[in-house]
Write a protein that holds these residues in place. Sequence first.
Motif, mmCIF file in Angstrom:
data_model
loop_
_atom_site.group_PDB
_atom_site.id
_atom_site.type_symbol
_atom_site.label_atom_id
_atom_site.label_comp_id
_atom_site.label_asym_id
_atom_site.label_seq_id
_atom_site.Cartn_x
_atom_site.Cartn_y
_atom_site.Cartn_z
ATOM 1 N N LEU A 190 0.845 -1.189 0.000
ATOM 2 C CA LEU A 190 0.000 0.000 0.000
ATOM 3 C C LEU A 190 0.879 1.236 0.000
ATOM 4 N N THR A 191 0.499 2.246 -0.778
ATOM 5 C CA THR A 191 1.251 3.500 -0.783
ATOM 6 C C THR A 191 0.372 4.625 -0.260
ATOM 7 N N THR A 192 1.020 5.578 0.369
ATOM 8 C CA THR A 192 0.313 6.708 0.956
ATOM 9 C C THR A 192 1.115 7.971 0.715
ATOM 10 N N GLN A 193 0.457 9.106 0.739
ATOM 11 C CA GLN A 193 1.135 10.390 0.630
ATOM 12 C C GLN A 193 1.496 10.949 1.999
ATOM 13 N N ALA A 194 1.125 10.196 3.053
ATOM 14 C CA ALA A 194 1.420 10.672 4.409
ATOM 15 C C ALA A 194 2.914 10.763 4.625
ATOM 16 N N ARG A 195 3.336 11.791 5.331
ATOM 17 C CA ARG A 195 4.743 11.955 5.664
ATOM 18 C C ARG A 195 4.849 12.036 7.187
ATOM 19 N N ILE A 203 3.261 -3.685 8.547
ATOM 20 C CA ILE A 203 4.508 -2.913 8.682
ATOM 21 C C ILE A 203 4.342 -1.588 7.944
ATOM 22 N N SER A 204 4.833 -0.514 8.549
ATOM 23 C CA SER A 204 4.847 0.790 7.886
ATOM 24 C C SER A 204 6.287 1.269 7.765
ATOM 25 N N ILE A 205 6.621 1.817 6.600
ATOM 26 C CA ILE A 205 7.928 2.450 6.389
ATOM 27 C C ILE A 205 7.629 3.844 5.856
ATOM 28 N N LEU A 206 7.701 4.839 6.743
ATOM 29 C CA LEU A 206 7.276 6.181 6.395
ATOM 30 C C LEU A 206 8.359 7.205 6.721
ATOM 31 N N ALA A 248 7.785 0.399 19.029
ATOM 32 C CA ALA A 248 8.799 -0.280 18.207
ATOM 33 C C ALA A 248 8.910 0.393 16.848
ATOM 34 N N CYS A 249 9.524 1.540 16.807
ATOM 35 C CA CYS A 249 9.709 2.299 15.578
ATOM 36 C C CYS A 249 11.158 2.735 15.538
ATOM 37 N N PHE A 250 11.874 2.388 14.479
ATOM 38 C CA PHE A 250 13.288 2.755 14.438
ATOM 39 C C PHE A 250 13.687 3.194 13.039
ATOM 40 N N GLN A 251 14.805 3.885 12.975
ATOM 41 C CA GLN A 251 15.228 4.538 11.741
ATOM 42 C C GLN A 251 15.968 3.573 10.820
ATOM 43 N N LEU A 252 15.535 3.543 9.566
ATOM 44 C CA LEU A 252 16.246 2.794 8.536
ATOM 45 C C LEU A 252 17.259 3.684 7.833
ATOM 46 N N PHE A 253 16.840 4.888 7.463
ATOM 47 C CA PHE A 253 17.708 5.822 6.753
ATOM 48 C C PHE A 253 17.496 7.229 7.298
ATOM 49 N N ALA A 254 18.591 7.935 7.523
ATOM 50 C CA ALA A 254 18.509 9.354 7.846
ATOM 51 C C ALA A 254 18.352 10.142 6.554
ATOM 52 N N GLU A 255 17.784 11.333 6.671
ATOM 53 C CA GLU A 255 17.577 12.152 5.480
ATOM 54 C C GLU A 255 18.898 12.747 5.004
ATOM 55 N N GLU A 256 19.263 12.444 3.758
ATOM 56 C CA GLU A 256 20.413 13.027 3.083
ATOM 57 C C GLU A 256 19.964 13.452 1.698
ATOM 58 N N PHE A 290 11.463 5.675 8.779
ATOM 59 C CA PHE A 290 11.344 4.893 9.999
ATOM 60 C C PHE A 290 10.422 3.699 9.751
ATOM 61 N N LEU A 291 10.795 2.578 10.336
ATOM 62 C CA LEU A 291 10.011 1.354 10.210
ATOM 63 C C LEU A 291 9.277 1.092 11.518
ATOM 64 N N SER A 292 7.989 0.811 11.415
ATOM 65 C CA SER A 292 7.208 0.453 12.601
ATOM 66 C C SER A 292 6.377 -0.782 12.300
#
Length: 309
Positions: free
Chosen positions: A130-135, A146-149, A160-168, A278-280
């Motif tokens: 599923l895709t969403t425009q939510a940020r 699972i959400s990756i937003l 239980a939410c942790f960072q996969l990638f920092a913003e670069e 972040f993945l939750s």
Amino acid sequence: MTPNQIEYLLRSIRILETVGRRGSFSAAAQELGMTQPAISQQIAQLEHVLGLTLFRRLHRGVTPSDAGQILHTAAADMLARMRTAMTAIEASNVQTNLTVLTDYGFAANWLLPRLADFESQHTALDLCLLTTQARQTGAASDQADISILFGKKPDAAAGACFQLFAEEVYPICSPRYLAGMEPVTSAGDLVRGRLLALDSPAQNWFTWEDWFRLAGHPMRQAGSRNSLLFGNYPLLLQAILHGQGIGLGWRPLIDDYLQSGQIVLAWPEPIRSERGYFLSVNAERKNLASAFRQWVVEQARSSPFSTAQ
């Protein structure tokens, strides 16, 4: 046949099978959690109803008669079939679909190119993307496992939410476009190029104004000669790939394009923030989601710029 008769028949079949298999009323009673006299009485009642001797009583244990052997074989076969049927029913009730919620950019530019690897390892699991425009980050949506937003770092209370990638964020363009520009010796030189931008930038995304300001070259001082606006990021990315100008590229969404050489960095220094992907995991479905969560984290860690924990 009344419910009581059905119950009596099923109980008799179970006892008949157990006695025939164990060869003893006492052993059958122990396995079934009954007393030896109760087992003996049940078999005697069944023999009376059928008018047959099912077991010959010996000094130690019992042995089935010819009729008893036939019925024991049938009872054992029926119980085995019932166990197989119940196993199939239980398996059919187990959830085998996994729903992943993310934004379109992450799905198209990072997740989908890698998804075949996960599917090859978990062939019995059906994925729903599923895709969403939510940020925004936080607990997984009720409709997702699972959400990756993208968003800000969640509070400790977020679970239980942790960072996969920092913003670069890097200025990116095609190799052909960069080759046609005058040499870029400072971040401010990028303003001489054609800057590709979103017409209505989504909240929490860096704009060109942000980039030049954080890079130490306020855009109002440099002044852009021309620009091209797009209504969504996928269109902007396509314009970059086709050599239309310079756009802003978010890691990890541009990783595969950089690796393939389809795009290059117009300036090697990024701007960064505390935001990121972040993945939750939905707490009610954490067992189902564990395999996908582990796979995503491993994929993220394989990136040289990963901040996955």
